[in-house]
Design a protein around this motif. Sequence first.
Motif, short mmCIF file in Angstrom:
data_model
loop_
_atom_site.label_atom_id
_atom_site.label_comp_id
_atom_site.label_asym_id
_atom_site.label_seq_id
_atom_site.Cartn_x
_atom_site.Cartn_y
_atom_site.Cartn_z
N GLU A 177 0.81 -1.03 0.37
CA GLU A 177 -0.29 0.18 -0.08
C GLU A 177 0.91 1.15 -0.20
N TRP A 178 0.32 2.10 -0.83
CA TRP A 178 1.05 3.71 -1.17
C TRP A 178 1.28 4.43 0.23
N ALA A 179 1.00 4.49 1.63
CA ALA A 179 1.11 4.70 2.33
C ALA A 179 1.97 4.56 3.19
N ARG A 180 2.28 2.87 3.12
CA ARG A 180 3.75 1.94 3.72
C ARG A 180 4.59 2.02 2.77
N VAL A 181 4.20 2.15 1.62
CA VAL A 181 5.58 2.15 0.77
C VAL A 181 5.96 3.48 0.29
N HIS A 182 5.88 4.46 0.78
CA HIS A 182 5.65 5.81 0.50
C HIS A 182 7.03 6.07 0.59
N ARG A 183 8.19 6.10 1.63
CA ARG A 183 9.12 6.42 3.25
C ARG A 183 10.17 5.23 2.04
N PRO A 184 9.92 4.05 2.15
CA PRO A 184 10.84 3.28 1.64
C PRO A 184 11.13 3.35 0.16
N ALA A 185 10.35 3.91 -0.71
CA ALA A 185 10.22 3.58 -2.32
C ALA A 185 11.36 5.26 -1.51
N LYS A 186 11.08 6.37 -1.54
CA LYS A 186 11.54 7.85 -1.64
C LYS A 186 13.00 7.88 -1.03
N ARG A 187 13.64 7.59 0.09
CA ARG A 187 14.66 6.48 0.46
C ARG A 187 15.81 5.79 -0.42
N TYR A 188 14.46 4.79 -0.91
CA TYR A 188 15.49 4.63 -1.87
C TYR A 188 15.71 5.09 -3.42
N TYR A 189 15.34 5.73 -4.04
CA TYR A 189 14.79 6.62 -4.79
C TYR A 189 15.94 7.81 -3.96
N ALA A 190 15.98 8.54 -3.12
CA ALA A 190 17.13 9.52 -2.92
C ALA A 190 18.39 8.89 -3.40
N GLU A 191 18.03 8.08 -1.85
CA GLU A 191 20.08 7.57 -2.40
C GLU A 191 20.72 6.52 -3.46
N ILE A 192 19.39 6.10 -4.36
CA ILE A 192 20.01 5.12 -5.61
C ILE A 192 20.09 6.07 -6.93
N MET A 193 18.65 6.42 -6.85
CA MET A 193 18.27 7.61 -8.21
C MET A 193 19.13 8.81 -8.25
N PRO A 221 7.86 -4.55 -2.24
CA PRO A 221 6.25 -5.02 -3.14
C PRO A 221 6.37 -4.38 -3.92
N VAL A 222 5.18 -5.20 -4.82
CA VAL A 222 4.91 -4.96 -5.98
C VAL A 222 4.14 -3.97 -5.94
N TYR A 223 3.25 -2.96 -7.26
CA TYR A 223 2.40 -2.68 -6.94
C TYR A 223 1.74 -2.53 -7.40
N ARG A 224 0.77 -2.21 -7.06
CA ARG A 224 -0.57 -2.86 -7.48
C ARG A 224 -0.82 -2.36 -8.73
N ASP A 225 -1.17 -0.66 -7.35
CA ASP A 225 -1.47 0.46 -8.81
C ASP A 225 -0.40 0.95 -8.49
N PRO A 226 -0.02 1.09 -9.88
CA PRO A 226 1.50 2.33 -10.10
C PRO A 226 1.11 3.85 -9.97
N GLU A 227 -0.41 4.43 -10.42
CA GLU A 227 0.28 5.93 -10.20
C GLU A 227 0.83 6.85 -8.89
N PRO A 228 0.64 6.14 -7.73
CA PRO A 228 1.21 7.12 -7.20
C PRO A 228 2.39 6.72 -6.86
N VAL A 229 3.69 5.94 -7.23
CA VAL A 229 4.57 5.76 -7.24
C VAL A 229 5.12 6.35 -8.64
N ILE A 230 4.58 6.43 -9.69
CA ILE A 230 4.98 7.06 -10.89
C ILE A 230 4.93 8.52 -10.71
N ALA A 231 3.57 9.14 -10.23
CA ALA A 231 3.50 9.92 -10.06
C ALA A 231 4.64 10.93 -8.96
N ALA A 232 5.08 10.27 -7.90
CA ALA A 232 5.93 10.07 -7.42
C ALA A 232 7.40 10.92 -7.78
#
Length: 391
Positions: A177-193, A221-232
């Motif tokens: 769920e985006w509410a849970r993955v948001h910060r780990p995904a942002k950390r990953y973006y910040a450090e790697i991307m 995790p897998v994104y069943r709804d990719p829109e939030p991570v693409i928009a982020a």
Amino acid sequence: MRPRPITDRVQWLGAIDWDRRLFDSLIPLPQGTSYNAYVVQGSEKTVLFDTVDPTMTEVLVRQLDQEPPIDLVVAHHVEQDHSGSIPAVLERYPAAKLICSPKAKGMLIDHLALAEDRVVTVEDGETVSLGNRTLRFIHTPWVHWPETMGTFLEEDRILFSCDFFGSHLATSDLYGEWARVHRPAKRYYAEIMMPFRKTIVRNLEKVRALAPAMICPSHGPVYRDPEPVIAAYEDWAGGEPKNVVVVPYISMHGSTKLMVDHFVAALIDRGVGVEQFELSTVDLGELAMALVDAATVVLGTPTVILGPHPHVVQATYLASALKPKFRWASVIGSYGWGSKAVEHIGEALSGLKPEILEPVMCKGLPRAADFEALERLADQIAERHQGLVSA
Ligand code: FEO
């Protein structure tokens, strides 16, 4: 752990690394990570996307015992957390071919000592049929190595994106769920991307054009709804910076701390958001995340043998290497008998070309004139941040 179904043709395989706390002997992993592989079974051929870190090869091999024979292995990325178990997989399936981008071929041979005749390269947009399923290869260079690519499973509209959109998050949840993955995904973006954000913007356009129904990354995790991570990602990589000042600092005898406290309060009084980090205890991932949005960075440093404190040197190097989008920078701090700290920091940040606002360095304890200079610096920042939105 057994393979986990995503559709009737697609399965998650892989390893959850709950206990890993450091990546590349550098990046903190407070929530562990996972190495995701996927199997797609077509009517004629079966493909394995990526493998797992070589420390967990056995986990993948036991899962492959429950799968049909693998005809094709796709290496989206050469870094060993995904490619490290490829030699074991190719040994297990002697007729299988390894598919990768042209740039990856030599790198895979160099890193894994693979036989050249096992490797087949694919161009951007090229397709391979599995029978009733079609793989379309999408080159996504520099997310975050030059050879990276993804695969689009056309009939199911699933994008296998490897590191792109990943998150270092060990969890039993297959879907995030985006509410849970948001910060780990942002950390990953910040450090790697983040260092590659300009090419990431171009790769995001390719992803938008695909309009994936699901994204299966190789970490988290897998994104069943990719829109939030693409928009982020669009915001993190290509959006305007936010009304935030990042203040990494350290103090030796208290003078710099007095200045930081005064300065941060002055910014807050003016409606400017602040993220303050004490550098002897900082989690570098948290600092990197704050740099994603910041419009201004102000380093707080005492002086050590004329230069900035070594922890500030490290933070400055990090800020420079990650190439965040801040526009303004300054230095505040103190010295005992002389200082070239401002010059050193300015030089270290020069590649990012921020506007350097008037630094405030005091000899010994800060006095009234120093606090007034900090107020003026806060005024300048508040003026420049006008029109920027909050993080
Ligand atoms: Fe997850 Fe760049 O490796």
